[in-house]
Every structure is written in C-alpha cells, then in structure tokens.
Design an enzyme around this catalytic site. Structure first.
Site, PDB file in Angstrom:
ATOM      1  CE  LYS A 192      -7.642  -6.420  -5.849  1.00 39.55           C
ATOM      2  NZ  LYS A 192      -7.244  -5.660  -4.642  1.00 39.55           N
ATOM      3  CE  LYS A 221       3.224   1.271 -13.047  1.00 42.98           C
ATOM      4  NZ  LYS A 221       1.960   1.827 -12.490  1.00 42.98           N
ATOM      5  CE  LYS A 233       3.545  -3.497  -4.676  1.00 41.45           C
ATOM      6  NZ  LYS A 233       3.443  -2.499  -3.607  1.00 41.45           N
TER       7      LYS A 233
END
Length: 326
Positions: A111, A192, A195
């Site tokens: 990240k 996949k 969201k």
C-alpha cells in the site's frame, strides 16, 4: 462458547459478491460462536476519505449487513471509534512492537508504494488491529491470506506481553474461511466482482434497483457457442451466472447445470435476474425499514455500551500491569 471477532471495512458500496462471499460466512458464524462484529472506521482513514461519505457508509453498511441476515440478537455490533480503549491499548502495544517486525508487514509494503507521502497510520495500523482483537479475548479471527500476517503479529505481541507482565491476553487463532461463492465481474468474468472496479456495469450493488439489476445481468458477457455448461476456464461468463444462481437457490452446481441444459443464454440470464431481484428486493425492504427507524441507533448504542465495559476492564488491567497512572 468460543468467541469470534470480525471487522467490516466501511469502504465502497456492498455488492452481490460481498453478500455471497463474506456476509454469508458471517451469518453462518453467528450460530457457531459468540460473535463480535465491528466497523473499523479508524482503519479506514489510513487512506484519504470524504468525511460525509465515510460517516454515511458506516451506518449504511451496518444496516445492509443486518438486512442480509446478520442477527443483532446473536452479534455484538459496534463502531471502533466509539470505543477509546482501542487507540489507548494500541499505543501501549506500539511501545512493545519492534520496528523490524512492523516493517515486515507485506500489506504496508504494497500500500505504501501508492503514496508519495506515506501516512504513519499505514505503518502502525496492524498494531491497532491487534488492539481490536486483544481487547475482547477473541478465540478466532476470520481473515484472508493477505491479513493472516497481521493476526500472527497480534499473537506475537500478546505472547510477548504475557511473558513480560503475566497472563493478560488470549492468543487468537487466524481462521481462513472456507471458500464462499466467488462471484466474478459481469463484464470481465475472469476478474472478481469488486466494489472498487472502475466499471459499474459489471457490478451488482446490493442497493441497485430492479431495472438496473436486470439490465446488468442481461448485458453480462458470455461466449458464442450457446451451450450452457459450467467451465470457469473456457466459459467464465456462463459459469459465473450459474454460480450466482446456485448460491442464491442453495443448489449444487450439478443440479443447476442439469436444470439449465436446454436453455439458451437469454433465458438463462432472465432466470438468474429473477432470483437476484427476488433476493435483493427482500434485503432492500429490510434495509430501508432499518434506516427509517431508530432500531439502528439502539443496536449500535447497545454494542457501544457492552464493548466499552469489556474493553475498559482489559485496558485497566494492562495499564496497571505496566505501571501507568496513579
């Protein structure tokens, strides 16, 4: 009864994939364990958030989980930031964490590469996660493989504290959930359903209206051979639609393939859309009832009251043992 603790990240809009994967797992757990479910809103701010959207999403997502089948009578449901002991214990644990072990967290490496200026919270949030777990003597923590390392750090910190100050924390066990239904993107069925996908046409959100749901499913990418069969490698689009149907109807794939063997793709899509609409309209009805009543406030107030008392006792024990206060 063993205790399980689950965090529900308030990031993004919940999808059909969220329901058939993670939410359904939590629904099963609530009958097997003493279940604590919390919204880790303090974790969410390790990356920039719009304050209004974040606050709205916290309550909205909790309501959706309940509407999907999370029973507030079987779960203690609470918001992380409404309990100050999470951050207080986190500081104590940070003072007992070594830079080397914190810097080995692969999530931080992944990240932090996306930031020009890396927030310190991104580095320390696995220690806050350990605090979330250790305050409640959780026996099990459901986690994906990407977060398993954080639960292992939590165990290391608990064991170190226990050795230095006496038996204080239970060592939690990471629980890798059994694979739930893996729902793929309707437009890119090799990926996949997420969201965070940039193309909403491939995602069915739990709050999509009926017209939108039907339009997205009827436009789902399939293939050209017009044969209904389950083959994720060669027929990912059709296989995804069959998976959605099987999951919602709670049927085996063999039963579903046999049922649809003489269908054309258009008829298959229409019937899949029917079951998705039926499921999501029921969820939405319950969701809007919750959002328009004071039930949500009662549930979250109860969760805050119960967990603050549990966390206070644990924190005061820790504080006393390390010599803080008068």
């Amino acid at each position: 009864m063993k205790r399980i603790l689950t965090g529900l990240q308030p990031s993004g809009e919940l999808t059909l994939g969220s329901l058939l994967g993670g939410i359904n797992q939590s629904i099963r757990y609530q009958d097997e364990f003493e279940s604590f479910i919390f919204v880790p809103d303090m974790h969410a701010i390790t990356v920039p958030q719009d304050p209004k959207i974040l606050r709205d999403r916290i309550k909205k997502n909790v309501a959706l989980y309940i509407a999907c089948g999370i029973d507030p009578k079987k779960n203690i449901i609470y918001i992380q930031s409404e309990n100050l002991y999470h951050a207080n214990l986190s500081w104590i644990l940070e003072c007992n964490t070594y830079m080397g072990e914190a810097s080995r967290m692969t999530q931080f490496k992944d990240k932090s590469s996306k930031f020009q200026n890396v927030p310190v919270g991104l580095f320390t949030y696995p220690i806050l996660m350990a605090s979330d777990i250790l305050l409640y003597d959780a026996d099990y923590v459901p986690t994906g493989m990407d977060q398993k390392q954080h639960v292992e750090l939590c165990r290391d910190l608990a064991g170190r504290f226990n050795k230095k100050y006496g038996d204080t924390f239970k060592l939690p066990v990471p629980m890798i959930p059994k694979m739930g239904a893996k729902i793929m993107d309707l437009q890119e069925p090799t990926k996949k359903m997420s969201k965070s996908s940039p193309n909403p046409k491939g995602i069915i959100y739990l709050l999509d209206d009926e017209k939108t749901i039907r339009k997205k499913i009827m436009a789902a990418v399939t293939d050209s051979d017009a044969r209904v069969d389950y083959d994720p490698d060669k027929k990912p689009g059709i296989s995804n639609l069959l998976t959605i149907y099987a999951s919602l109807k709670e049927l085996s794939m063999e039963e579903v393939v046999s049922y649809f063997k003489d269908y054309n793709y258009g008829s298959l899509k229409k019937e899949v859309a029917d079951v998705v609409v039926e499921k999501l309209m029921g969820i939405q009805e319950k969701y809007y009832e919750l959002m328009q009543s004071d039930e949500m406030e009662q549930i979250l107030n109860h969760g805050a009251e119960v967990t603050n008392e549990i966390a206070r006792k644990k924190y005061e024990d820790v504080r006393r043992k390390i010599g803080l206060g008068r």
